[in-house]
Design a protein around this motif. Structure first.
Motif, mmCIF file in Angstrom:
data_model
loop_
_atom_site.group_PDB
_atom_site.id
_atom_site.type_symbol
_atom_site.label_atom_id
_atom_site.label_comp_id
_atom_site.label_asym_id
_atom_site.label_seq_id
_atom_site.Cartn_x
_atom_site.Cartn_y
_atom_site.Cartn_z
ATOM 1 N N LEU A 82 1.139 -1.600 0.004
ATOM 2 C CA LEU A 82 -0.361 -0.260 -0.050
ATOM 3 C C LEU A 82 1.000 1.402 -0.138
ATOM 4 C CD1 LEU A 82 -2.790 -0.845 2.557
ATOM 5 C CD2 LEU A 82 -3.019 -0.973 -0.058
ATOM 6 N N THR A 83 2.199 1.370 0.349
ATOM 7 C CA THR A 83 2.673 2.488 0.265
ATOM 8 C C THR A 83 3.869 1.922 -0.482
ATOM 9 O OG1 THR A 83 4.166 1.032 2.349
ATOM 10 C CG2 THR A 83 2.470 2.434 3.002
ATOM 11 N N ASP A 84 4.225 1.331 -0.887
ATOM 12 C CA ASP A 84 5.948 1.637 -1.524
ATOM 13 C C ASP A 84 5.345 1.598 -2.885
ATOM 14 O OD1 ASP A 84 6.231 1.027 1.110
ATOM 15 O OD2 ASP A 84 8.671 0.986 0.127
ATOM 16 N N PHE A 85 4.283 1.231 -3.411
ATOM 17 C CA PHE A 85 3.795 1.191 -4.971
ATOM 18 C C PHE A 85 3.389 2.140 -5.748
ATOM 19 C CE2 PHE A 85 5.331 -3.287 -3.615
ATOM 20 C CZ PHE A 85 6.296 -3.600 -4.422
ATOM 21 N N ARG A 86 3.100 2.417 -6.944
ATOM 22 C CA ARG A 86 2.390 3.331 -8.062
ATOM 23 C C ARG A 86 1.473 3.067 -7.542
ATOM 24 N NH1 ARG A 86 4.035 6.812 -11.972
ATOM 25 N NH2 ARG A 86 6.218 6.883 -10.566
ATOM 26 N N GLY A 87 0.775 1.730 -7.906
ATOM 27 C CA GLY A 87 -0.213 1.359 -8.038
ATOM 28 C C GLY A 87 -0.451 -0.033 -7.024
ATOM 29 N N TYR A 88 -1.426 0.274 -6.599
ATOM 30 C CA TYR A 88 -1.385 -1.876 -6.109
ATOM 31 C C TYR A 88 -3.192 -1.781 -5.820
ATOM 32 C CZ TYR A 88 -2.179 -5.319 -2.480
ATOM 33 O OH TYR A 88 -2.645 -6.108 -1.468
ATOM 34 N N GLU A 89 -3.496 -3.242 -6.025
ATOM 35 C CA GLU A 89 -4.914 -3.702 -5.537
ATOM 36 C C GLU A 89 -5.162 -4.557 -5.376
ATOM 37 O OE1 GLU A 89 -7.787 -1.510 -7.876
ATOM 38 O OE2 GLU A 89 -9.277 -2.967 -7.648
ATOM 39 N N ALA A 90 -5.933 -5.043 -4.421
ATOM 40 C CA ALA A 90 -6.311 -6.486 -3.903
ATOM 41 C C ALA A 90 -7.186 -6.664 -4.550
ATOM 42 C CB ALA A 90 -6.228 -7.490 -2.871
ATOM 43 N N VAL A 91 -7.270 -7.835 -5.075
ATOM 44 C CA VAL A 91 -8.738 -8.228 -6.200
ATOM 45 C C VAL A 91 -10.094 -9.589 -5.883
ATOM 46 C CG1 VAL A 91 -10.230 -8.369 -7.594
ATOM 47 C CG2 VAL A 91 -8.972 -6.597 -8.233
ATOM 48 N N ARG A 92 -10.150 -9.562 -4.646
ATOM 49 C CA ARG A 92 -11.378 -10.789 -4.828
ATOM 50 C C ARG A 92 -11.808 -11.810 -5.374
ATOM 51 N NH1 ARG A 92 -10.955 -13.449 -0.141
ATOM 52 N NH2 ARG A 92 -10.239 -11.228 1.240
ATOM 53 N N THR A 93 -11.944 -12.718 -6.173
ATOM 54 C CA THR A 93 -12.596 -13.058 -7.416
ATOM 55 C C THR A 93 -14.113 -14.320 -6.675
ATOM 56 O OG1 THR A 93 -11.335 -15.418 -6.936
ATOM 57 C CG2 THR A 93 -10.639 -13.330 -8.384
ATOM 58 N N ASP A 94 -14.791 -14.304 -7.794
ATOM 59 C CA ASP A 94 -15.525 -15.712 -6.861
ATOM 60 C C ASP A 94 -15.647 -16.715 -7.229
ATOM 61 O OD1 ASP A 94 -17.424 -13.170 -6.938
ATOM 62 O OD2 ASP A 94 -18.484 -13.468 -9.387
ATOM 63 N N GLU A 95 -14.539 -16.918 -7.595
ATOM 64 C CA GLU A 95 -13.685 -18.347 -7.419
ATOM 65 C C GLU A 95 -12.435 -18.856 -6.713
ATOM 66 O OE1 GLU A 95 -13.664 -16.323 -10.523
ATOM 67 O OE2 GLU A 95 -14.308 -17.331 -12.202
ATOM 68 N N GLY A 96 -12.156 -17.451 -5.707
ATOM 69 C CA GLY A 96 -11.672 -17.890 -4.823
ATOM 70 C C GLY A 96 -10.501 -16.937 -4.707
ATOM 71 N N PRO A 97 -9.873 -17.603 -5.510
ATOM 72 C CA PRO A 97 -8.434 -17.251 -5.195
ATOM 73 C C PRO A 97 -8.575 -15.243 -5.081
ATOM 74 C CG PRO A 97 -7.607 -17.942 -6.786
ATOM 75 C CD PRO A 97 -9.648 -18.473 -6.610
ATOM 76 N N ARG A 98 -7.255 -14.529 -4.422
ATOM 77 C CA ARG A 98 -7.707 -13.019 -4.362
ATOM 78 C C ARG A 98 -6.116 -12.768 -4.902
ATOM 79 N NH1 ARG A 98 -6.090 -10.353 0.930
ATOM 80 N NH2 ARG A 98 -6.423 -8.253 0.642
#
Ligand SMILES: Nc1ncnc2c1ncn2[C@@H]1O[C@H](COP(=O)(O)OP(=O)(O)OP(=O)(O)O)[C@@H](O)[C@H]1O
Ligand SMILES: [Mg+2]
Length: 609
Positions: free
Chosen positions: A246-262
């Motif tokens: 969250l602090t050291d990258f120009r862009g970051y996102e964590a996406v939770r999928t319907d299939e299970g993996p994040r």
């Protein structure tokens, strides 16, 4: 009816022990030692949960040392811990502890020994395990002279070293444990060369190995790494990727999928001062590049970077910028996956128990890409489509070959594509899904990018899953065709634009040759009795497409006419671009775009070469 069994026993214990140790992949050593240190430190009182990685001189030579707070071991526990399958105070189980970790992973690289010291309730005991006369075990040593009764002298496995530890300045008011690696030879520096040259390690191997393995570490544990292992001059904290996202990258996102993996998506621009690494390395103790991997229970498996990642990245929807984009697929804890017995790789728990690879999740990663990332990828790539005229011609050939009749799934290989073509009756027709020829044509113009994708010396690469054809505009037949066209058009006065037309038409020739060969390759799906997927894969491979591209001679007469026509009409067809890939559906769990562009420090730039 009888019940019960007679228990199986170990017939040759010495062989079993030696084979378990010698078969362990050496590079797991750091993971196992650190994991033990984390597990113990996590049990120390809050605020005192610490792991310190540094070195101590033994007979003047640097040896790697890992120290941790947390419950120490008394003499009997220390003795017991080095037997195989011996876990103390931990749950044993297939997906828990095997009681093998540290000993099995470290002994192959430490025949001379690994020295354990553990402080428990103010008393420090020491034991060395190693290999002597071909046998792994506790190294026998002289007892403390003051404890030897007359006539009872015998070598011992463990000695008490409380005084020595105190003299070294160790605090005995809390429990702790430390491991020192002696390596294979007394003169081996195990901080720099932990495997005695086999394999040789890169200079700053330790923090990078930690970073590439531990996605998270338990909250509250402070991991300090001595300057022996990085380019800073003081003891530095190791911060795992999950804590820096969250602090050291120009862009970051964590996406939770319907299939299970994040899915964790990172964007990390190139560091302006050190173009061989990315900006998130600034102020850190390890380098950073784009990579892909799987996270299972906070640890990273199957990590891939460099050209293998750049080559596979289009399957994940990372058409451009693999060097700056990282993707980590985090599996839910109950996902049916298990690490192998040495925890080197992750395997499916069911079926053939094949190794899990990030590639299996490529379609998922592609489908859930956040919009900001798609925009970033497009911005890195820039407009790069082929001329509309060529696409129209390829579209006409696609019609002639009857490719409209081919379901979408027929050409998608590799990623969980149904083998039964009828299984998805509503599948999009390929010729409708993309440009009129059925696939996107992406022209690669940057030599470094071409090289990173393993396309130097190859004309093109087709990705069935995304229906993208990447064409190398630096391919060698282009230069030959350019030269010949120049000769054929010697009568045309060169006013500065002739070679611009020649250049665009030679690229069109290349696209035409490669595109036609590809369409014929795809059409083999219609002859599925005689052409099976392996055969078709070969027909559409970069190698086959390159051979097609070698023969530009055939299209030269057309090219000559085309150049003359364009000169007369002033038509620059290359500027007619075609449609961009369609947007994909996605669901966002959270999104943070960190501020970027921090200034790099000069000393970092100097030292990290
Ligand atoms: N750094 C340490 N600090 C405190 N105790 C330790 C440390 N290293 C090892 N031990 C003790 O020694 C035991 C054996 O360690 P080992 O790594 O061989 O197996 P394990 O950690 O129990 O199981 P596995 O490594 O297979 O998950 C541990 O259960 C733990 O009690
Ligand atoms: Mg362990």
């Amino acid at each position: 009816m009888t019940v019960g069994v007679s228990r199986l026993k170990v017939d040759d214990e010495e062989f079993l022990v030696a084979s378990m140790i010698d078969r362990c992949p050496k590079l797991m050593m750091l993971r196992e030692l650190m994991q033990n240190a984390f597990e113990a430190a996590a049990l120390a009182p809050p605020g005192r949960q610490r792991v310190v990685v540094d070195t101590i001189p033994i007979d003047g030579i640097r040896k790697l040392r890992i120290w941790n707070s947390g419950p120490g071991m008394d003499e009997p526990q220390l003795y017991r811990m080095c037997d195989l399958s011996s876990s103390i105070g931990k749950l044993k189980g297939l997906d828990q502890h095997f009681g093998l970790g540290a000993k099995v992973a470290s002994l192959p690289s430490n025949h001379l020994g690994m020295r354990y010291r553990s402080c428990h309730q103010g008393l420090v005991h020491e034991m060395v395990i190693g290999k002597r006369d071909g046998i792994y075990g506790r190294v026998k040593r002289s007892p403390r002279p003051d404890l030897v009764l007359p006539g009872t002298y015998q070598l011992v496995d463990i000695v008490e070293v409380t005084e020595a530890a105190q003299e070294e300045g160790r605090d005995l008011s809390e429990d702790w444990t430390e491991v020192v690696l002696f390596g294979m030879r007394p003169e081996q520096d195990t901080a720099e060369d932990p495997y005695d040259g086999d394999p040789p390690m890169r200079r700053y191997w330790l923090p990078l190995s930690l970073y590439n393995r531990f996605f998270r570490i338990p909250d509250g544990i402070d991991v300090l790494v001595a300057p022996d292992f990085h380019w800073h001059s003081d003891l530095r904290r190791f911060v795992p990727l999950a804590s820096r996202a969250l602090t050291d990258f120009r862009g970051y996102e964590a996406v939770r999928t319907d299939e299970g993996p994040r899915i964790h998506y990172f964007y990390d621009p190139t560091c302006p001062q050190r173009p061989w690494e990315n900006a998130s390395s600034e102020g850190a103790i390890q380098t950073a590049i784009g990579q892909v991997g799987i996270v299972h229970r906070d640890e990273i498996y199957g990590l891939t970077s460099g050209s293998p990642w750049a080559y596979d990245a289009p399957n994940f929807g990372i058409t451009f910028g693999a060097g700056n984009i990282s993707v980590l697929i985090e599996l839910p804890d109950d996902y049916p996956a298990l690490p192998d017995s040495y925890r080197q790789s992750l395997h499916h728990q069911r079926g053939d128990q094949a190794q899990l690879t990030p590639h299996e999740f490529a379609a998922l990663v592609r489908a859930y890409r956040p919009q900001w990332l798609i925009d970033q990828i497009d911005a890195i790539g820039g407009p790069s489509s082929a001329g509309a005229g060529i696409i129209k011609q390829l579209g006409a050939l696609s019609d002639v070959l009857g490719l409209d009749a081919l379901p979408d799934t027929a050409i998608v290989g590799g990623e969980a594509a149904p083998t039964d073509l009828a299984a998805k009756p509503g599948a999009t027709q390929i010729a409708q899904a993309r440009q009129t020829c059925g696939f996107d044509i992406i022209l690669l113009r940057d030599e470094q990018d071409i090289n990173n994708r393993w396309l130097l010396g190859r004309a093109a690469c087709f990705y069935p899953a995304t229906k993208q054809l990447f064409v190398n505009t630096h391919y060698k037949s282009i230069a030959a065709a350019r030269k010949m066209l120049g000769e054929m058009l010697a009568d045309v006065a060169e006013d500065g634009s002739l070679y611009a037309y020649i250049d665009e038409v030679t690229v069109d020739c290349l696209v035409k040759r490669v595109g036609r060969a590809l369409l014929f390759g795809i059409s083999k799906h219609l002859d599925h009795k005689n052409w099976h997927s392996g055969h078709i894969e070969k027909a559409m491979s970069p190698e086959a497409l390159s051979i097609a591209a070698d023969d530009l001679y055939d299209v030269l007469p057309w090219a000559e006419q085309e150049v003359r026509k364009r000169i007369t009409s002033g038509d620059r067809s290359i500027s007619e671009t075609t449609m961009q890939p369609a947007a994909v559906n996605r669901r966002t769990e959270k999104k943070v775009t960190a501020p970027g562009g921090k200034k790099a420090r000069g000393d970092d730039a100097r030292r990290r070469t």
